[in-house]
Design a protein around this motif. Structure first.
Motif, PDB file in Angstrom:
ATOM      1  N   GLY A  28      -7.796  56.470  92.042  1.00 31.73           N
ATOM      2  CA  GLY A  28      -9.125  55.993  91.653  1.00 31.73           C
ATOM      3  C   GLY A  28     -10.139  57.130  91.581  1.00 31.73           C
ATOM      4  N   ARG A  29     -11.392  56.725  91.374  1.00 32.12           N
ATOM      5  CA  ARG A  29     -12.462  57.710  91.177  1.00 32.12           C
ATOM      6  C   ARG A  29     -12.606  58.642  92.378  1.00 32.12           C
ATOM      7  N   ILE A  30     -12.696  58.049  93.562  1.00 28.43           N
ATOM      8  CA  ILE A  30     -12.903  58.863  94.760  1.00 28.43           C
ATOM      9  C   ILE A  30     -11.589  59.484  95.207  1.00 28.43           C
ATOM     10  N   GLY A  31     -10.523  58.664  95.208  1.00 32.49           N
ATOM     11  CA  GLY A  31      -9.250  59.132  95.741  1.00 32.49           C
ATOM     12  C   GLY A  31      -8.717  60.358  95.013  1.00 32.49           C
ATOM     13  N   ALA A  47       0.311  60.423  98.347  1.00 29.46           N
ATOM     14  CA  ALA A  47      -0.591  59.493  97.655  1.00 29.46           C
ATOM     15  C   ALA A  47       0.054  58.124  97.564  1.00 29.46           C
ATOM     16  N   LEU A  48      -0.719  57.106  97.901  1.00 22.75           N
ATOM     17  CA  LEU A  48      -0.222  55.739  97.766  1.00 22.75           C
ATOM     18  C   LEU A  48      -0.700  55.150  96.442  1.00 22.75           C
ATOM     19  N   THR A  49       0.200  54.486  95.745  1.00 22.55           N
ATOM     20  CA  THR A  49      -0.173  53.774  94.528  1.00 22.55           C
ATOM     21  C   THR A  49       0.795  52.624  94.323  1.00 22.55           C
ATOM     22  N   ALA A  65       5.166  54.685  96.558  1.00 28.67           N
ATOM     23  CA  ALA A  65       4.771  53.325  96.182  1.00 28.67           C
ATOM     24  C   ALA A  65       4.344  52.537  97.416  1.00 28.67           C
ATOM     25  N   GLY A  66       3.344  51.690  97.241  1.00 25.37           N
ATOM     26  CA  GLY A  66       2.914  50.817  98.319  1.00 25.37           C
ATOM     27  C   GLY A  66       1.787  49.934  97.825  1.00 25.37           C
ATOM     28  N   ASP A  67       1.633  48.780  98.475  1.00 26.49           N
ATOM     29  CA  ASP A  67       0.622  47.819  98.045  1.00 26.49           C
ATOM     30  C   ASP A  67      -0.084  47.277  99.286  1.00 26.49           C
ATOM     31  N   LEU A  86      -8.569  55.878 103.854  1.00 21.78           N
ATOM     32  CA  LEU A  86      -8.446  54.457 103.508  1.00 21.78           C
ATOM     33  C   LEU A  86      -9.614  54.033 102.629  1.00 21.78           C
ATOM     34  N   LEU A  87      -9.257  53.496 101.486  1.00 20.35           N
ATOM     35  CA  LEU A  87     -10.227  52.929 100.548  1.00 20.35           C
ATOM     36  C   LEU A  87      -9.650  51.584 100.135  1.00 20.35           C
ATOM     37  N   TRP A  88     -10.488  50.546 100.079  1.00 15.96           N
ATOM     38  CA  TRP A  88      -9.942  49.208  99.874  1.00 15.96           C
ATOM     39  C   TRP A  88     -10.658  48.506  98.726  1.00 15.96           C
ATOM     40  N   THR A  89      -9.916  48.288  97.634  1.00 10.67           N
ATOM     41  CA  THR A  89     -10.456  47.450  96.555  1.00 10.67           C
ATOM     42  C   THR A  89      -9.580  46.216  96.352  1.00 10.67           C
ATOM     43  N   ALA A  90      -8.535  46.082  97.172  1.00 15.90           N
ATOM     44  CA  ALA A  90      -7.601  44.950  97.055  1.00 15.90           C
ATOM     45  C   ALA A  90      -8.225  43.694  97.678  1.00 15.90           C
ATOM     46  N   PRO A  91      -7.633  42.524  97.436  1.00 16.79           N
ATOM     47  CA  PRO A  91      -8.091  41.325  98.160  1.00 16.79           C
ATOM     48  C   PRO A  91      -8.040  41.570  99.674  1.00 16.79           C
ATOM     49  N   PHE A 111     -12.426  56.161 106.634  1.00 13.38           N
ATOM     50  CA  PHE A 111     -12.567  54.928 105.847  1.00 13.38           C
ATOM     51  C   PHE A 111     -13.786  55.028 104.937  1.00 13.38           C
ATOM     52  N   LEU A 112     -13.573  54.712 103.661  1.00 11.31           N
ATOM     53  CA  LEU A 112     -14.679  54.676 102.712  1.00 11.31           C
ATOM     54  C   LEU A 112     -15.343  53.303 102.765  1.00 11.31           C
ATOM     55  N   SER A 113     -16.551  53.263 103.325  1.00 10.12           N
ATOM     56  CA  SER A 113     -17.280  52.018 103.504  1.00 10.12           C
ATOM     57  C   SER A 113     -18.557  52.074 102.657  1.00 10.12           C
ATOM     58  N   PRO A 152     -21.073  56.046 101.241  1.00 11.58           N
ATOM     59  CA  PRO A 152     -21.851  56.480 100.084  1.00 11.58           C
ATOM     60  C   PRO A 152     -22.758  55.369  99.570  1.00 11.58           C
ATOM     61  N   GLY A 153     -23.903  55.768  99.019  1.00  4.13           N
ATOM     62  CA  GLY A 153     -24.728  54.828  98.256  1.00  4.13           C
ATOM     63  C   GLY A 153     -24.152  54.721  96.850  1.00  4.13           C
ATOM     64  N   MET A 154     -24.998  54.392  95.881  1.00  4.14           N
ATOM     65  CA  MET A 154     -24.535  54.221  94.491  1.00  4.14           C
ATOM     66  C   MET A 154     -23.812  55.465  93.974  1.00  4.14           C
ATOM     67  N   PHE A 155     -22.622  55.272  93.439  1.00  4.56           N
ATOM     68  CA  PHE A 155     -21.923  56.392  92.814  1.00  4.56           C
ATOM     69  C   PHE A 155     -22.619  56.746  91.489  1.00  4.56           C
ATOM     70  N   ALA A 156     -22.763  58.039  91.238  1.00  5.24           N
ATOM     71  CA  ALA A 156     -23.293  58.466  89.936  1.00  5.24           C
ATOM     72  C   ALA A 156     -22.408  57.950  88.808  1.00  5.24           C
ATOM     73  N   THR A 310     -17.291  47.010  86.044  1.00  5.80           N
ATOM     74  CA  THR A 310     -18.480  46.463  86.689  1.00  5.80           C
ATOM     75  C   THR A 310     -19.054  47.346  87.773  1.00  5.80           C
ATOM     76  N   ARG A 311     -18.422  48.487  88.072  1.00  6.81           N
ATOM     77  CA  ARG A 311     -18.884  49.220  89.227  1.00  6.81           C
ATOM     78  C   ARG A 311     -20.123  50.025  88.924  1.00  6.81           C
TER      79      ARG A 311
HETATM   80  N1  LIG Z   1     -19.337  52.015  93.143  1.00 11.37           N
HETATM   81  C1  LIG Z   1     -20.195  52.335  94.091  1.00 11.37           C
HETATM   82  O1  LIG Z   1     -21.350  52.654  93.814  1.00 11.37           O
HETATM   83  C2  LIG Z   1     -19.740  52.291  95.524  1.00 11.37           C
HETATM   84  C3  LIG Z   1     -20.645  52.665  96.519  1.00 11.37           C
HETATM   85  C4  LIG Z   1     -20.211  52.649  97.857  1.00 11.37           C
HETATM   86  C5  LIG Z   1     -18.907  52.286  98.163  1.00 11.37           C
HETATM   87  N2  LIG Z   1     -18.057  51.936  97.146  1.00 11.37           N
HETATM   88  C6  LIG Z   1     -16.686  51.554  97.501  1.00 11.37           C
HETATM   89  O2  LIG Z   1     -15.809  52.455  96.869  1.00 11.37           O
HETATM   90  C7  LIG Z   1     -14.556  51.792  96.706  1.00 11.37           C
HETATM   91  C8  LIG Z   1     -14.060  51.994  95.287  1.00 11.37           C
HETATM   92  O3  LIG Z   1     -13.652  53.332  95.127  1.00 11.37           O
HETATM   93  P1  LIG Z   1     -13.194  53.880  93.697  1.00 11.37           P
HETATM   94  O4  LIG Z   1     -14.327  53.683  92.751  1.00 11.37           O
HETATM   95  O5  LIG Z   1     -12.645  55.239  93.885  1.00 11.37           O
HETATM   96  O6  LIG Z   1     -12.052  52.828  93.326  1.00 11.37           O
HETATM   97  P2  LIG Z   1     -11.257  52.703  91.964  1.00 11.37           P
HETATM   98  O7  LIG Z   1     -11.565  53.860  91.058  1.00 11.37           O
HETATM   99  O8  LIG Z   1     -11.440  51.316  91.476  1.00 11.37           O
HETATM  100  O9  LIG Z   1      -9.764  52.867  92.445  1.00 11.37           O
HETATM  101  C9  LIG Z   1      -9.145  51.847  93.201  1.00 11.37           C
HETATM  102  C10 LIG Z   1      -7.943  52.445  93.885  1.00 11.37           C
HETATM  103  O10 LIG Z   1      -7.414  51.482  94.792  1.00 11.37           O
HETATM  104  C11 LIG Z   1      -6.028  51.360  94.559  1.00 11.37           C
HETATM  105  N3  LIG Z   1      -5.621  49.979  94.788  1.00 11.37           N
HETATM  106  C12 LIG Z   1      -6.165  48.853  94.267  1.00 11.37           C
HETATM  107  N4  LIG Z   1      -5.510  47.774  94.723  1.00 11.37           N
HETATM  108  C13 LIG Z   1      -4.532  48.233  95.542  1.00 11.37           C
HETATM  109  C14 LIG Z   1      -3.517  47.603  96.297  1.00 11.37           C
HETATM  110  N5  LIG Z   1      -3.353  46.266  96.316  1.00 11.37           N
HETATM  111  N6  LIG Z   1      -2.683  48.383  97.030  1.00 11.37           N
HETATM  112  C15 LIG Z   1      -2.806  49.730  97.019  1.00 11.37           C
HETATM  113  N7  LIG Z   1      -3.757  50.389  96.320  1.00 11.37           N
HETATM  114  C16 LIG Z   1      -4.595  49.642  95.583  1.00 11.37           C
HETATM  115  C17 LIG Z   1      -5.785  51.763  93.125  1.00 11.37           C
HETATM  116  O11 LIG Z   1      -4.489  52.334  93.064  1.00 11.37           O
HETATM  117  P3  LIG Z   1      -3.312  51.878  92.068  1.00 11.37           P
HETATM  118  O12 LIG Z   1      -3.946  51.070  90.967  1.00 11.37           O
HETATM  119  O13 LIG Z   1      -2.734  53.193  91.581  1.00 11.37           O
HETATM  120  O14 LIG Z   1      -2.355  51.114  92.918  1.00 11.37           O
HETATM  121  C18 LIG Z   1      -6.849  52.858  92.924  1.00 11.37           C
HETATM  122  O15 LIG Z   1      -6.355  54.109  93.323  1.00 11.37           O
HETATM  123  C19 LIG Z   1     -14.775  50.326  97.037  1.00 11.37           C
HETATM  124  O16 LIG Z   1     -14.304  50.068  98.339  1.00 11.37           O
HETATM  125  C20 LIG Z   1     -16.285  50.196  96.979  1.00 11.37           C
HETATM  126  O17 LIG Z   1     -16.758  49.171  97.819  1.00 11.37           O
HETATM  127  C21 LIG Z   1     -18.448  51.924  95.850  1.00 11.37           C
END
Ligand SMILES: NC(=O)c1ccc[n+]([C@@H]2O[C@H](COP(=O)([O-])OP(=O)(O)OC[C@H]3O[C@@H](n4cnc5c(N)ncnc54)[C@H](OP(=O)(O)O)[C@@H]3O)[C@@H](O)[C@H]2O)c1
Length: 311
Positions: A28-31, A47-49, A65-67, A86-91, A111-113, A152-156, A310-311
């Motif tokens: 993802g963007r940060i990872g 790297a987990l994906t 691989a991992g989910d 740890l970054l969490w966008t999953a359910p 942890f990215l919060s 982090p606050g709003m990502f650029a 939507t981010r």
């Molecule tokens: N946008 C903002 O302004 C902002 C501000 C503060 C905090 N945040 C936080 O930043 C985070 C988003 O970071 P980002 O923008 O870097 O995310 P992103 O670009 O959407 O990337 C999401 C990552 O999560 C992985 N992922 C998704 N579902 C998964 C699953 N079930 N199992 C394993 N990996 C999974 C994806 O990997 P694969 O698809 O390769 O599996 C991908 O690497 C969120 O937690 C958000 O709350 C965002």
């Protein structure tokens, strides 16, 4: 700020363990940036994906691989890791089981919060994301893992998803709350702080609210993109209801609610600006103009990879 960051203690990765750091969210963007920064620092990266074949990560990275929604699928990735990003966008449902698994395999987690504890109205609007982040932080604390929380606050980079297609196609951005100010933070700076927390000593207990260096209204951010492109981009104010209608069916309702509440609550106030990035990295955070300059092509030519996100 932690005590360590305030006292500027000497932290380095010299003599650090050679166990790999597991980066969750590595594609993802940060990872991706965390991976790059760790590699630059000579730290082995795993790297987990969910889709290793599509990861597109540097050859030096061990891709596994991992989910997150299937906690047992993480066991291979967690073997022998020294720390986890740890970054969490999953359910959210599997978060307790995943955190438990992390604690049984590693010593340290970053942890990215988000800044949901920060007493600025922008960050004080209740929303499901903030509640989930707080839950994960509690789970991590309960395990006794050495942890660092990055907020982090709003990502650029949000503006790419929000405005790039309108700016490529025309000279108007139609958006609500033009006077709402934010301090967009560059994802490279967020990742650099995370990487330092992963490979340096002295960050345990760190709770880092990260912002960009300046408070800018959304309308000014649009103008600034135009200035970098050498064009005039007009900001056309939408009412919140118009914005809801424009995004209906394309954006999740809770995300729209979260954004409108945060922008609405901050009207008339400058955005929170912290010095945490420079305190930790020893160099100032990148400006929004720098981010736009480095990503100007996204606003110039149609890119197949740009989705309406939507981010
Ligand atoms: N946008 C903002 O302004 C902002 C501000 C503060 C905090 N945040 C936080 O930043 C985070 C988003 O970071 P980002 O923008 O870097 O995310 P992103 O670009 O959407 O990337 C999401 C990552 O999560 C992985 N992922 C998704 N579902 C998964 C699953 N079930 N199992 C394993 N990996 C999974 C994806 O990997 P694969 O698809 O390769 O599996 C991908 O690497 C969120 O937690 C958000 O709350 C965002």
């Amino acid at each position: 700020m932690t005590d360590q960051a305030q006292t500027g203690d000497t932290r380095s990765n010299e003599g650090a363990h050679l166990d790999p750091v597991l980066v969750i969210g590595a594609t993802g963007r940060i990872g991706r940036q965390v991976v790059a920064q760790l590699l630059d620092a000579g730290v082995p990266v795993r790297a987990l994906t969910r889709r290793p074949e599509a990861a597109g990560l540097p050859a030096a990275v061990e891709v596994v691989a991992g989910d997150l929604t299937v906690p047992a699928s993480l066991d291979v990735a967690l073997q022998g890791v020294g720390a986890v990003f740890l970054l969490w966008t999953a359910p959210p449902g599997t978060a307790p089981a995943v955190v438990e698994r992390l604690a049984s395999h590693t010593r340290r987690v970053v942890f990215l919060s988000s800044p949901h504890k920060t007493p600025h109205p922008f960050f004080q609007q209740p929303n499901p994301m903030a509640r989930f982040h707080a839950d994960v932080e509690r789970l991590i604390a309960a395990t006794g893992l050495a942890s660092t929380i990055i907020r982090p606050g709003m990502f650029a980079s949000n503006v790419r998803f929000w405005w790039a297609s309108a700016i490529r196609d025309g000279d108007v951005v139609r958006w609500p709350y033009g006077s709402a100010e934010t301090a967009p933070v560059d994802e490279r700076d967020v990742a650099a702080v995370a990487a330092h927390a992963l490979y340096e000593d002295g960050h345990t207990g760190g709770d880092y609210v990260l912002t960009g260096p300046e408070s800018l209204s959304q309308a000014d951010q649009v103008s600034l993109i135009g200035a970098v492109l050498g064009r005039t981009i007009r900001f056309e104010e939408l009412s919140p209801d118009e914005f809801r209608r424009e995004t209906a069916g394309r954006w999740p309702g809770p995300v729209v609610d979260m954004l409108l509440a945060a922008w609405g609550a901050t009207i008339g106030r400058p955005a929170l600006v912290t010095t945490t990035v420079s305190d930790i990295l020893g160099s100032p955070p990148r400006t929004f103009r720098q981010w736009v300059t480095d990503h100007a092509d996204a606003f110039r030519a149609p890119l197949a990879s740009d989705k309406s996100e939507t981010r």
